[in-house]
Write an enzyme that holds these catalytic residues in place. Sequence first.
Site, PDB file in Angstrom:
ATOM      1  N   ASP A  40      35.679  33.890  26.161  1.00 30.85           N
ATOM      2  CA  ASP A  40      35.527  35.192  25.941  1.00 30.85           C
ATOM      3  C   ASP A  40      34.946  35.073  24.610  1.00 30.85           C
ATOM      4  O   ASP A  40      34.558  34.207  23.898  1.00 30.85           O
ATOM      5  CB  ASP A  40      36.606  36.212  26.011  1.00 30.85           C
ATOM      6  N   LYS A  87      46.877  33.263  22.253  1.00 33.67           N
ATOM      7  CA  LYS A  87      46.230  32.728  23.237  1.00 33.67           C
ATOM      8  C   LYS A  87      45.046  31.850  23.002  1.00 33.67           C
ATOM      9  O   LYS A  87      44.262  32.154  22.058  1.00 33.67           O
ATOM     10  CB  LYS A  87      46.107  33.671  24.374  1.00 33.67           C
ATOM     11  N   SER A 106      37.153  40.751  20.624  1.00 37.69           N
ATOM     12  CA  SER A 106      37.365  39.977  21.681  1.00 37.69           C
ATOM     13  C   SER A 106      36.238  40.021  22.724  1.00 37.69           C
ATOM     14  O   SER A 106      35.159  39.787  22.585  1.00 37.69           O
ATOM     15  CB  SER A 106      38.836  40.611  22.177  1.00 37.69           C
ATOM     16  N   HIS A 107      36.714  40.464  23.918  1.00 37.98           N
ATOM     17  CA  HIS A 107      35.815  40.377  25.146  1.00 37.98           C
ATOM     18  C   HIS A 107      34.844  41.692  25.272  1.00 37.98           C
ATOM     19  O   HIS A 107      34.204  41.821  26.160  1.00 37.98           O
ATOM     20  CB  HIS A 107      36.793  40.601  26.245  1.00 37.98           C
ATOM     21  N   GLU A 135      48.086  38.052  32.643  1.00 39.82           N
ATOM     22  CA  GLU A 135      46.909  38.287  33.683  1.00 39.82           C
ATOM     23  C   GLU A 135      45.679  38.350  33.014  1.00 39.82           C
ATOM     24  O   GLU A 135      44.571  38.295  33.822  1.00 39.82           O
ATOM     25  CB  GLU A 135      47.360  39.464  34.576  1.00 39.82           C
ATOM     26  N   ASP A 176      35.886  35.986  21.263  1.00 40.05           N
ATOM     27  CA  ASP A 176      36.561  34.921  20.563  1.00 40.05           C
ATOM     28  C   ASP A 176      37.138  34.038  20.809  1.00 40.05           C
ATOM     29  O   ASP A 176      37.719  33.492  19.818  1.00 40.05           O
ATOM     30  CB  ASP A 176      37.420  35.919  19.603  1.00 40.05           C
ATOM     31  N   ASP A 190      39.465  33.212  22.787  1.00 37.52           N
ATOM     32  CA  ASP A 190      41.148  33.146  23.271  1.00 37.52           C
ATOM     33  C   ASP A 190      41.138  33.488  24.719  1.00 37.52           C
ATOM     34  O   ASP A 190      42.382  32.864  25.394  1.00 37.52           O
ATOM     35  CB  ASP A 190      41.967  34.006  22.446  1.00 37.52           C
ATOM     36  N   ARG A 191      40.513  33.880  25.625  1.00 38.81           N
ATOM     37  CA  ARG A 191      40.298  34.037  26.962  1.00 38.81           C
ATOM     38  C   ARG A 191      39.960  32.843  27.580  1.00 38.81           C
ATOM     39  O   ARG A 191      39.158  32.127  27.145  1.00 38.81           O
ATOM     40  CB  ARG A 191      39.978  35.526  27.466  1.00 38.81           C
TER      41      ARG A 191
HETATM   42  C1  G16 Z   1      44.146  41.627  23.967  1.00 42.48           C
HETATM   43  C2  G16 Z   1      45.508  41.048  23.591  1.00 42.48           C
HETATM   44  C3  G16 Z   1      46.250  40.458  24.754  1.00 42.48           C
HETATM   45  C4  G16 Z   1      46.329  41.384  26.001  1.00 42.48           C
HETATM   46  C5  G16 Z   1      44.867  42.395  26.210  1.00 42.48           C
HETATM   47  C6  G16 Z   1      45.426  43.424  26.868  1.00 42.48           C
HETATM   48  O1  G16 Z   1      43.623  40.940  24.428  1.00 42.48           O
HETATM   49  O2  G16 Z   1      45.299  40.162  22.616  1.00 42.48           O
HETATM   50  O3  G16 Z   1      47.365  40.029  24.497  1.00 42.48           O
HETATM   51  O4  G16 Z   1      46.640  41.214  27.073  1.00 42.48           O
HETATM   52  O5  G16 Z   1      44.574  42.701  24.968  1.00 42.48           O
HETATM   53  O6  G16 Z   1      43.880  44.298  26.870  1.00 42.48           O
HETATM   54  P1  G16 Z   1      44.241  45.784  27.540  1.00 42.48           P
HETATM   55  O7  G16 Z   1      45.134  46.470  26.515  1.00 42.48           O
HETATM   56  O8  G16 Z   1      42.649  46.263  27.355  1.00 42.48           O
HETATM   57  O9  G16 Z   1      44.604  45.557  29.121  1.00 42.48           O
HETATM   58  P2  G16 Z   1      42.031  40.521  23.697  1.00 42.48           P
HETATM   59  O10 G16 Z   1      41.466  39.114  24.348  1.00 42.48           O
HETATM   60  O11 G16 Z   1      41.203  41.768  23.728  1.00 42.48           O
HETATM   61  O12 G16 Z   1      42.413  40.089  22.302  1.00 42.48           O
END
Ligand code: G16
Length: 544
Positions: A278, A377, A113-114, A365, A280, A282-283
Site C-alpha cells: 500500500d 505491520k 497509509s492506503h 484482516e 506506506d 505496511d500492508r
Molecule cells: C490502520 C492500522 C491497522 C488497522 C487498520 C484498520 O491501517 O495501522 O492496524 O487494522 O488501520 O483500519 P480501519 O479502522 O479503517 O478499519 P493502516 O494501513 O491504515 O495504517
Amino acid sequence: MEMSTVNTQPFSDQRPGTSGLRKKVKVFQQPHYLENFVQSIFDTQQDLKGGILALGGDGRYYNREASQIIIRMAAAHGISKVIVGQGGLLSTPAASCVIRKYKTDGGIILSASHNPGGPDEDFGIKFNTPNGGPAPEGVTEAIYAATKAISEYRIANGEEIDLDSIGTQTLGEMSIEVIDPVTDYAELMQEIFDFKRIHQLFNSGMFVMRFDAMHAITGPYAKRILEETLGAAPGTVINGKPKEDFGGGHPDPNLVHANEIVVLSSGLDAVDFAAASDGDGDRNMVLGRDFFVTPSDSLAVMAANAHLIKGYSDGICGVARSMPTSQAADRVAESLGLECYETPTGWKFFGNLLDAKRITLCGEESFGSGSDHIREKDGLWAVLFWLNLLAVRQEPVDKIIKDHWRQFGRNFYTRYDYEGIDKTAAEALMQHLRDHLTDLPGNPLGDYSVDYADDFTYTDPVDGSVSKNQGIRIGFSDGSRIVYRLSGTGTEGATLRVYLEAYEPDPANHDKETQAVMQPLVAIAKSLAEIESRTGRSEPTVIT
Ligand code: G16
C-alpha cells in the site's frame, strides 16, 4: 540559530484515529495546523528533548513541506539529532526498523497509509515510540489533550534543509542525518529470510512473479530487494515509481484497488505469485495462480510454517490477531500449543505483546501481517515470507493453502465495506446494535444460533490497560461470526465495516465459492443492523 515563538489557537479535531491523525491535505495546510500537532508531540514526549528523532513519510503530496516544518520545530525544541530518509521518505516498516536500529527516542511518520494522495486527498502524521511501534492510546490521548490546550509553538528560521543529499548537516545545535531509506530495512530482511533459496527460486526458470508497488513507497524497496538482490527478472516490480498522488490511484492492496495484479495472476498466462503493497508499505496482498490468499489465512499459514523460515526456525512463542480477523490462526495456535491473543483493530495493540515476548507473529484482516522484527505491520516482509516458503516447499500457493485447510479446516471470510455513509446514521446503527446485544444470545438467527453478542473490550495482559467499544461481535454456536465496526482511518463521513466468517471443517466443501457460502450470514448481518434503511445503501462499496 534564529527561532520564532508563534502564537496559535487549538484546533478541536486533532484526536488521532486508528493510526495517527489523518485529514485532507487542505486541513493540514491551514496555518498552524501541522505545527500545533507536532508541538503537542514534542511537549508530551519529554525524552525527545536532547534526544534523537527519526523522520520519514510515504512520499505523498505535502510530505516534503511537512518534513521541512518538523525538522525546524525539532531544532527549536532542543532535539539533538534527526535521522531522516532521503527525500523525506521512509516506508512505515522502514521507519520502525530505523527507530529500533538507531535506538532513537521516537519517530514521526508522515502517511495516510492506503488512503489516496494529492492536493485534494489525504495526509497523515503519527508518532511512534522508541520500541518502533505506533504510540499506544495513553500517548495519543496525551498528545490530543495537549492539542486542546496549545497556545504557542516554536520553530527555527533559516534556509531550506537539503533532504536529498545523503550525509550530515546541522541546524543550530541539531544535526540532521539524511540516510538511504532502503538500506537498513533491506539488511534486516536479509537476516530473517533465506535469500539464497529465494534467489534459486527466481533463477529456476520455473517461477514468475509480479509485485505491484501501486506508485507508492515500496517501489524502491521492492526493486532493490526483489530485482537487484534476489535476482527477480527486471519488470517484476510494476508501478514501481513513487508518485505524490500514487498516479491517481487508491493505494490499497485489495481485490478492487489492486486489480492490475489480480488480472496478472489470472487465466492462462497467470504468473505463479503476485503481491501488492500500500501507500506506506505496511500492508500486503498475496495471490497465487487464480488464487487469492485472505490476510487471515496468510497469518494462519505463516504460523503453521514459521519453522521453515530461517528467522523463525527456533520456533515462535505465540500469535495474535485483531478481533475482526478470522479465527484461522487460533486453530493453528491451539494445535501447536501456542498462546493466541485477540486484540482490537490497530497495530498499536500488538506492541506490548511483542515487547513482552508473548507473541512472535501477528496479523489483521486489513491486509496486515508482521512479526517481532519491528513494531509495524510489514508488507514486503510478508511477501518475502511467502517467497521463502514457496522456495522451501516447492509447491504452488494454492496447494499450500488447500493443504492447510485440510489440516485445520477452512475459515471462509469476507468483509463488506459501506464507505462514505452519513456519520450520524452510522453511529445510530452501531447504537441500535448495542441496544439489542443482550436479546441475542441463545436465540436463533436464520439457521444459526447465537452463542454470544458483545461490544468488544480488550484488557491488555501486559499493562492492564482497558480499551472499550472496539466493535460488535456476534458469535454463533458453529464458530461463525459477524462483526461490525466503524473505520478509524477514513477522512470523510463514516465507513461501516461488516466482517463475516464461517467455519467449514469438511474438505469436500472447501472449494466452494466464498460469496455463495457467506450469503446466509450476509443476509442476517444486513437485516440485524438495518443497513439499507439506516444508510440508504443496498450494497457495499467494496467487498473483499
Ligand atoms: C490502520 C492500522 C491497522 C488497522 C487498520 C484498520 O491501517 O495501522 O492496524 O487494522 O488501520 O483500519 P480501519 O479502522 O479503517 O478499519 P493502516 O494501513 O491504515 O495504517
